[in-house]
Structures are given as C-alpha cells and as structure tokens.
Design a protein around this motif. Structure first.
Motif, PDB file in Angstrom:
ATOM      1  N   TYR A  15       0.961  -1.132  -0.135  1.00 60.61           N
ATOM      2  CA  TYR A  15       0.125  -0.104  -0.171  1.00 60.61           C
ATOM      3  C   TYR A  15       0.902   1.257  -0.012  1.00 60.61           C
ATOM      4  CZ  TYR A  15      -3.793  -3.020   1.395  1.00 60.61           C
ATOM      5  OH  TYR A  15      -4.768  -4.158   1.481  1.00 60.61           O
ATOM      6  N   PRO A  16       0.631   2.311  -0.910  1.00 64.71           N
ATOM      7  CA  PRO A  16       1.480   3.710  -0.810  1.00 64.71           C
ATOM      8  C   PRO A  16       1.135   4.227   0.515  1.00 64.71           C
ATOM      9  CG  PRO A  16      -0.620   3.651  -2.025  1.00 64.71           C
ATOM     10  CD  PRO A  16      -0.722   2.195  -1.898  1.00 64.71           C
ATOM     11  N   GLY A  17       2.351   4.693   0.831  1.00 73.83           N
ATOM     12  CA  GLY A  17       2.466   5.667   2.096  1.00 73.83           C
ATOM     13  C   GLY A  17       2.365   4.999   3.238  1.00 73.83           C
ATOM     14  N   LEU A  18       2.496   3.723   3.492  1.00 74.35           N
ATOM     15  CA  LEU A  18       2.528   3.102   4.690  1.00 74.35           C
ATOM     16  C   LEU A  18       3.895   3.312   5.528  1.00 74.35           C
ATOM     17  CD1 LEU A  18       1.062  -0.729   4.201  1.00 74.35           C
ATOM     18  CD2 LEU A  18       0.231   1.450   5.399  1.00 74.35           C
ATOM     19  N   TYR A  19       3.843   3.128   6.752  1.00 77.68           N
ATOM     20  CA  TYR A  19       5.077   3.281   7.736  1.00 77.68           C
ATOM     21  C   TYR A  19       5.347   1.762   8.265  1.00 77.68           C
ATOM     22  CZ  TYR A  19       4.344   8.120   7.732  1.00 77.68           C
ATOM     23  OH  TYR A  19       4.287   9.588   7.276  1.00 77.68           O
ATOM     24  N   MET A  20       6.677   1.754   8.739  1.00 79.99           N
ATOM     25  CA  MET A  20       6.986   0.532   9.340  1.00 79.99           C
ATOM     26  C   MET A  20       7.518   0.965  10.732  1.00 79.99           C
ATOM     27  SD  MET A  20       9.262  -2.034  10.562  1.00 79.99           S
ATOM     28  CE  MET A  20      10.774  -1.044  10.103  1.00 79.99           C
ATOM     29  N   HIS A  21       7.290   0.495  11.624  1.00 76.45           N
ATOM     30  CA  HIS A  21       7.757   0.943  12.992  1.00 76.45           C
ATOM     31  C   HIS A  21       7.993  -0.002  13.935  1.00 76.45           C
ATOM     32  CE1 HIS A  21       6.017   3.194  16.826  1.00 76.45           C
ATOM     33  NE2 HIS A  21       7.633   3.357  16.712  1.00 76.45           N
ATOM     34  N   THR A  22       9.216  -0.200  14.395  1.00 72.94           N
ATOM     35  CA  THR A  22       9.956  -1.424  15.117  1.00 72.94           C
ATOM     36  C   THR A  22      10.955  -0.757  15.975  1.00 72.94           C
ATOM     37  OG1 THR A  22      10.419  -3.555  15.329  1.00 72.94           O
ATOM     38  CG2 THR A  22      11.580  -2.330  13.620  1.00 72.94           C
ATOM     39  N   HIS A  23      11.647  -1.564  16.714  1.00 74.31           N
ATOM     40  CA  HIS A  23      12.806  -1.545  17.717  1.00 74.31           C
ATOM     41  C   HIS A  23      13.836  -2.077  17.222  1.00 74.31           C
ATOM     42  CE1 HIS A  23       8.899  -1.513  20.218  1.00 74.31           C
ATOM     43  NE2 HIS A  23       9.812  -0.553  21.067  1.00 74.31           N
ATOM     44  N   ILE A  24      15.074  -1.428  17.537  1.00 76.16           N
ATOM     45  CA  ILE A  24      16.512  -1.998  17.036  1.00 76.16           C
ATOM     46  C   ILE A  24      17.372  -1.514  18.295  1.00 76.16           C
ATOM     47  CG2 ILE A  24      17.089  -0.104  15.810  1.00 76.16           C
ATOM     48  CD1 ILE A  24      18.230  -1.970  13.856  1.00 76.16           C
ATOM     49  N   SER A  25      18.622  -2.175  18.418  1.00 77.76           N
ATOM     50  CA  SER A  25      19.661  -2.073  19.031  1.00 77.76           C
ATOM     51  C   SER A  25      19.439  -1.246  20.176  1.00 77.76           C
ATOM     52  CB  SER A  25      20.516  -1.351  18.074  1.00 77.76           C
ATOM     53  OG  SER A  25      21.004  -2.310  17.184  1.00 77.76           O
ATOM     54  N   GLU A  26      18.477  -1.495  21.176  1.00 83.81           N
ATOM     55  CA  GLU A  26      18.248  -0.587  22.547  1.00 83.81           C
ATOM     56  C   GLU A  26      19.116  -1.197  23.546  1.00 83.81           C
ATOM     57  OE1 GLU A  26      14.401   0.289  25.337  1.00 83.81           O
ATOM     58  OE2 GLU A  26      14.161  -0.868  23.523  1.00 83.81           O
ATOM     59  N   ASN A  27      19.557  -2.369  23.555  1.00 88.00           N
ATOM     60  CA  ASN A  27      20.026  -3.070  24.702  1.00 88.00           C
ATOM     61  C   ASN A  27      20.901  -4.152  24.205  1.00 88.00           C
ATOM     62  OD1 ASN A  27      19.872  -5.735  26.456  1.00 88.00           O
ATOM     63  ND2 ASN A  27      19.116  -3.823  28.004  1.00 88.00           N
ATOM     64  N   LYS A  28      22.297  -4.224  24.906  1.00 83.89           N
ATOM     65  CA  LYS A  28      23.217  -5.133  24.620  1.00 83.89           C
ATOM     66  C   LYS A  28      22.893  -6.538  24.643  1.00 83.89           C
ATOM     67  CE  LYS A  28      27.278  -2.102  25.094  1.00 83.89           C
ATOM     68  NZ  LYS A  28      28.292  -1.618  25.978  1.00 83.89           N
ATOM     69  N   GLN A  29      21.961  -6.925  25.739  1.00 87.22           N
ATOM     70  CA  GLN A  29      21.426  -8.273  25.934  1.00 87.22           C
ATOM     71  C   GLN A  29      20.591  -8.398  24.691  1.00 87.22           C
ATOM     72  OE1 GLN A  29      19.440  -8.967  29.541  1.00 87.22           O
ATOM     73  NE2 GLN A  29      18.868 -10.920  28.948  1.00 87.22           N
ATOM     74  N   GLU A  30      19.875  -7.504  24.348  1.00 92.56           N
ATOM     75  CA  GLU A  30      18.755  -7.771  23.225  1.00 92.56           C
ATOM     76  C   GLU A  30      19.806  -8.180  21.934  1.00 92.56           C
ATOM     77  OE1 GLU A  30      16.475  -4.733  20.314  1.00 92.56           O
ATOM     78  OE2 GLU A  30      17.505  -4.037  21.957  1.00 92.56           O
ATOM     79  N   ILE A  31      20.747  -7.295  21.527  1.00 92.68           N
ATOM     80  CA  ILE A  31      21.363  -7.614  20.454  1.00 92.68           C
ATOM     81  C   ILE A  31      22.193  -8.984  20.202  1.00 92.68           C
ATOM     82  CG2 ILE A  31      23.566  -6.810  19.034  1.00 92.68           C
ATOM     83  CD1 ILE A  31      22.885  -4.230  20.377  1.00 92.68           C
ATOM     84  N   GLU A  32      22.481  -9.559  21.560  1.00 90.00           N
ATOM     85  CA  GLU A  32      23.345 -10.936  21.555  1.00 90.00           C
ATOM     86  C   GLU A  32      21.984 -12.033  21.214  1.00 90.00           C
ATOM     87  OE1 GLU A  32      26.281 -11.736  21.663  1.00 90.00           O
ATOM     88  OE2 GLU A  32      26.710  -9.546  21.585  1.00 90.00           O
ATOM     89  N   TRP A  33      20.644 -11.450  21.696  1.00 92.68           N
ATOM     90  CA  TRP A  33      19.625 -12.491  21.584  1.00 92.68           C
ATOM     91  C   TRP A  33      19.113 -12.527  20.194  1.00 92.68           C
ATOM     92  CZ3 TRP A  33      14.124 -11.246  23.620  1.00 92.68           C
ATOM     93  CH2 TRP A  33      13.389 -12.640  23.488  1.00 92.68           C
ATOM     94  N   VAL A  34      19.396 -11.392  19.474  1.00 94.12           N
ATOM     95  CA  VAL A  34      19.127 -11.460  17.998  1.00 94.12           C
ATOM     96  C   VAL A  34      20.156 -12.266  17.334  1.00 94.12           C
ATOM     97  CG1 VAL A  34      18.881  -9.792  15.892  1.00 94.12           C
ATOM     98  CG2 VAL A  34      17.804  -9.204  18.155  1.00 94.12           C
ATOM     99  N   LYS A  35      21.478 -12.099  17.298  1.00 93.52           N
ATOM    100  CA  LYS A  35      22.547 -12.799  17.071  1.00 93.52           C
ATOM    101  C   LYS A  35      22.257 -14.282  17.165  1.00 93.52           C
ATOM    102  CE  LYS A  35      26.379  -9.423  17.698  1.00 93.52           C
ATOM    103  NZ  LYS A  35      27.574  -9.415  18.345  1.00 93.52           N
ATOM    104  N   SER A  36      21.513 -14.823  18.300  1.00 90.35           N
ATOM    105  CA  SER A  36      21.280 -16.247  18.352  1.00 90.35           C
ATOM    106  C   SER A  36      20.187 -16.834  17.632  1.00 90.35           C
ATOM    107  CB  SER A  36      21.184 -16.345  19.922  1.00 90.35           C
ATOM    108  OG  SER A  36      20.208 -15.950  20.382  1.00 90.35           O
ATOM    109  N   LEU A  37      19.312 -15.876  17.580  1.00 88.56           N
ATOM    110  CA  LEU A  37      17.967 -16.048  16.874  1.00 88.56           C
ATOM    111  C   LEU A  37      18.184 -16.229  15.184  1.00 88.56           C
ATOM    112  CD1 LEU A  37      15.269 -14.232  19.024  1.00 88.56           C
ATOM    113  CD2 LEU A  37      15.786 -16.682  18.516  1.00 88.56           C
TER     114      LEU A  37
END
Length: 432
Positions: free
Chosen positions: A223-245
């Motif tokens: 659809y034209p004009g949609l947004y995408m909204h999420t989180h990224i790289s907020e916390n070092k523990q979270e970043i390591e979790w993303v690497k494992s997943l």
C-alpha cells in the motif's frame, strides 16, 4: 464558509536543520507575531504590526507572556503502556516480562482499549504533542479504538497493531497469517482516512519468526504511504539475543533489511548501539531513528550517538517511549537529551532541540510538507507555551537576556504545566 482566526503572541518555528544551515538560519522568530489560521490550515505568519491590517476580518486571540511554536511530534510511543509508566525500573527484557506484556493483555477488551486511547490522547495534547507514531497491542481492537478516538479529534496520528508470534506469552501471540490479515484489514479501514496513517508494526526481531517478518515486509510494500515501526539495538543483551536467533544474518539491521523492512517511512526506535555500517545503511535507504532519551536512561540502555547518525544521513526524530519513557512531555525529553549529549562531551543547542521535537520529527515521518513548522499551507497544529507556567519558570524568564536562554529554560524546566493551549487543525484541543 471559511473561518479565520489570528493568534497574537511571540512566535518561533524551525525552518531548517541547524546542522545543515547553521543556528541563525534554522529558525524564524517574531517577538510580536501573528499566526493566521483558516479552515484548519496556516494562512499567514509574520509580524503582528504588518498582518493585523490585512486580516481585520479574523477573530483575534491574544496571548501575553507566551510563545507559539509548532505542535510537538513524538516518533515513538506505546499507548497500551500508559498504566505502567513509572513502574519500578528493570532492564529491557525484564521490563517486557514484568510490566509490558501483562498490561497489553488487557487490550483484548475493546472497552479497555477505548478508555486508554482517550486517556492517552488527552495526555499527548496536554503536553503539546499533536502527532505521534504509536504502538498498539497485538489485538486489532487496540488500533480500532485508537483511530476512532484520534479521528474524533481530527489529529494526524500514525499507529499499527503489534505483530508478534514467538518469545512472548501465548495470550499475546498471533501468527504470521493472522498478523498479515488483521493488519491488512486495519489498513483498508483506516489508512489515509482523515489525517490517519497506518504503520506495519513488528514489535522487534526476537518476537517475530522469519515467516512473520517476511509477510510484514510484503505488507509494507503493498500500500502506498505505509509506515514501518519497530525497535532496534536498544540493549546489549537484546542484540546478543538477535544474533542467536538469526545466526545467518550479519547483524540486527540486516534482519530487517533481508525481510524488506527498511526504507522511506521506516522508523527504528532507540538505535543506541548501532554500528557505523548500520548507520550508513539507514542513511542510504532514507530510514529514521527515534531518539528516546528518557527511556534509554531509565532502563539503563545507553547513550545515543546522535552525531554519528546524522553524519551518515539518518533522519532523527524525538520519542518519549512511554511507558518505559518517563514523561509524555517533549520538553522533558529534550531535558534528558541535553544530558545524554553532555555525558558524551557534546552539546545540544536549544534551536537544534526545537528542530528535533518539531521539523526533524516531521522529516523523519516524511510529513514535513504538512506539519513540523508554521509555514503557510501546512496543518494548523501548534502549541502555546506559557512563560509564567510556574513560579520558577517565571523567575528564570525574568533573568533571561535573549531568546536562546528562554528556549533553553523551557526545555530544562518545562513540562505539561508549560503548555497553555494545544491546537490541532486550527481547533483548540487542550487549554490549561
């Protein structure tokens, strides 16, 4: 029949990024100004002495000891988390388990969602915020309720149903297929209706399977004009979790990139620990980062490197991130942003702060042709700030020798009490 109003006050608005044009060329200021509004749009702005004779037919509203500026823009906030703001601090992942998920469970009730949407929007307006990029819950009822309340107030708002199919309580999980179909239904009902926009909203990479992220990317481009909204790289523990997943991907941003979720109108909240290469990629694709200082300090996540993001061409807006964020007030967000910069040996000029809270946010959302400053033709979304809001602010203003000092005092000492009135599409939606 057209209706004109003229608002007389000191007026200040951002007209450029100080980083690009320099401080002096980044704003326009009228010590005794007039803002003329017609049918929800700004018709004229300038010196009162010049414009009063031209608009004698307008209803005149005069303010004293005030400053009119653009409505504030919040590029990252969670409306289901209103009731957990100020809950005792945890690190990010513990925060989600302890407070966020139980609070969001309640949004399966349309009645609860409607009540909280009303409270949430009232708080935004009380704090001078006229546009926000908003997380709902996983329930599509949460977004129906939010948009219903926002439409009543004719607000320019962006929101989306959370997509989350793993690593969360079962009662909050959807599926790739249901998230896609529910989001599509909401898009067709609300996106582009009045001043409303939809954001495809995967919570963050760890709570979506690759299959769900693939469908989110597909939807984002449908659809034209949609947004995408999420989180990224907020916390070092979270970043390591993303690497494992996602061991096959070279980094956190690459997960989103691989699934078609970066580009214009993609907004990534936090970005505290982004590397240089990731910042470069965000800049190349026209993506944005929401700077959320009160939340990042409250959860101990870290200090955003604003200079690196801007050097790489990344659009940056300001977010409160309520409820991990500690205030709906963008003045308070700027107070904390100033401290974040100081802790890195850097400065945040008051006019740069104004830009982040207004025009910078609008540019992050690709809405600077409609909101973000007070140029004629734009939506009449503006806020009246009170120089006499508290005894302390009043006393500090009496000592201020120039506009820079007044603006800085407002961003350090100000909060909802400094907001005398908030206008959306030319209509007063909050008055103190």
């Amino acid at each position: 029949m057209s209706h004109r109003t003229a608002h007389r006050s000191a007026i200040l608005h951002s007209i450029g990024d100080p980083r690009e044009v320099g401080i002096e060329a980044s704003y326009e200021y009228f010590d005794d100004g007039l803002l003329v509004v017609e049918n929800g749009k700004i018709l004229a702005i300038g010196h009162a002495e010049t414009l009063l004779g031209q608009f004698q037919d307008a209803d005149l509203v005069e303010y004293t000891d005030t400053l009119i500026t653009s409505g504030f823009i919040d590029t990252h906030i969670h409306y289901p988390q209103v009731d957990i703001i100020g809950a005792y601090g945890e690190q990010l992942l513990e925060w989600l388990e302890t407070y966020t998920f139980p609070a969001e469970r309640k949004f399966e009730s349309p009645q609860h969602a409607s009540e909280l949407a009303g409270v949430f929007l009232k708080e935004l307006l009380r704090n001078g915020t006229t546009t926000a990029l908003v997380f709902g819950s996983v329930h599509k009822e949460s977004i129906d309720a939010f948009f219903t309340e926002a439409e009543k107030l004719d607000l320019r708002m962006i929101a989306g149903k959370v997509m989350m199919d793993r690593n969360a309580p079962e009662y909050l999980c959807d599926t790739p297929e249901s998230a896609y179909s529910d989001s599509k239904e909401l898009i067709e009902r609300w996106h582009g209706k009045g001043r409303l926009h939809y954001a495809v909203t995967p919570r963050f990479a760890p709570t979506s399977t690759p299959e769900q992220l693939t469908l989110a990317g597909k939807l984002f481009h449908e659809y034209p004009g949609l947004y995408m909204h999420t989180h990224i790289s907020e916390n070092k523990q979270e970043i390591e979790w993303v690497k494992s997943l996602f061991p096959e991907r070279k980094g956190y941003l690459d997960v989103y990139d691989h699934h078609g979720l970066i580009g214009e109108r993609s907004v990534f909240a936090h970005g505290v620990h982004l590397c240089d290469e990731e910042c470069q990629r965000l800049g190349e694709t026209g993506s944005a980062v929401a700077f959320c200082p009160t939340s990042n300090l409250f959860l101990g996540s870290g200090l955003l490197n604003l200079d690196l993001l801007e050097e790489r061409g990344v659009r940056v807006g300001l977010g409160t991130d309520v409820g991990a964020g500690t205030s709906f007030s963008q003045l308070q967000s700027l107070n904390e942003a100033y401290k974040v910069m100081q802790l890195q040996g850097k400065k945040l000029d008051p006019f740069k702060a104004l830009y982040l809270a207004t025009l910078g946010g609008a540019r992050s959302l690709y809405l600077d042709d409609r909101i973000g400053n007070l140029d004629p033709g734009k939506d009449a979304d503006f806020v009246v700030l009170d120089y006499q809001a508290t005894p302390l602010i009043s006393r500090r203003m009496a000592q201020a020798s120039n506009l820079t000092e007044k603006l800085f005092a407002l961003m350090i000492l100000g909060d909802d009490r400094a907001v005398k009135a908030t206008y959306a599409a030319g209509v007063c939606r909050h008055r103190k």
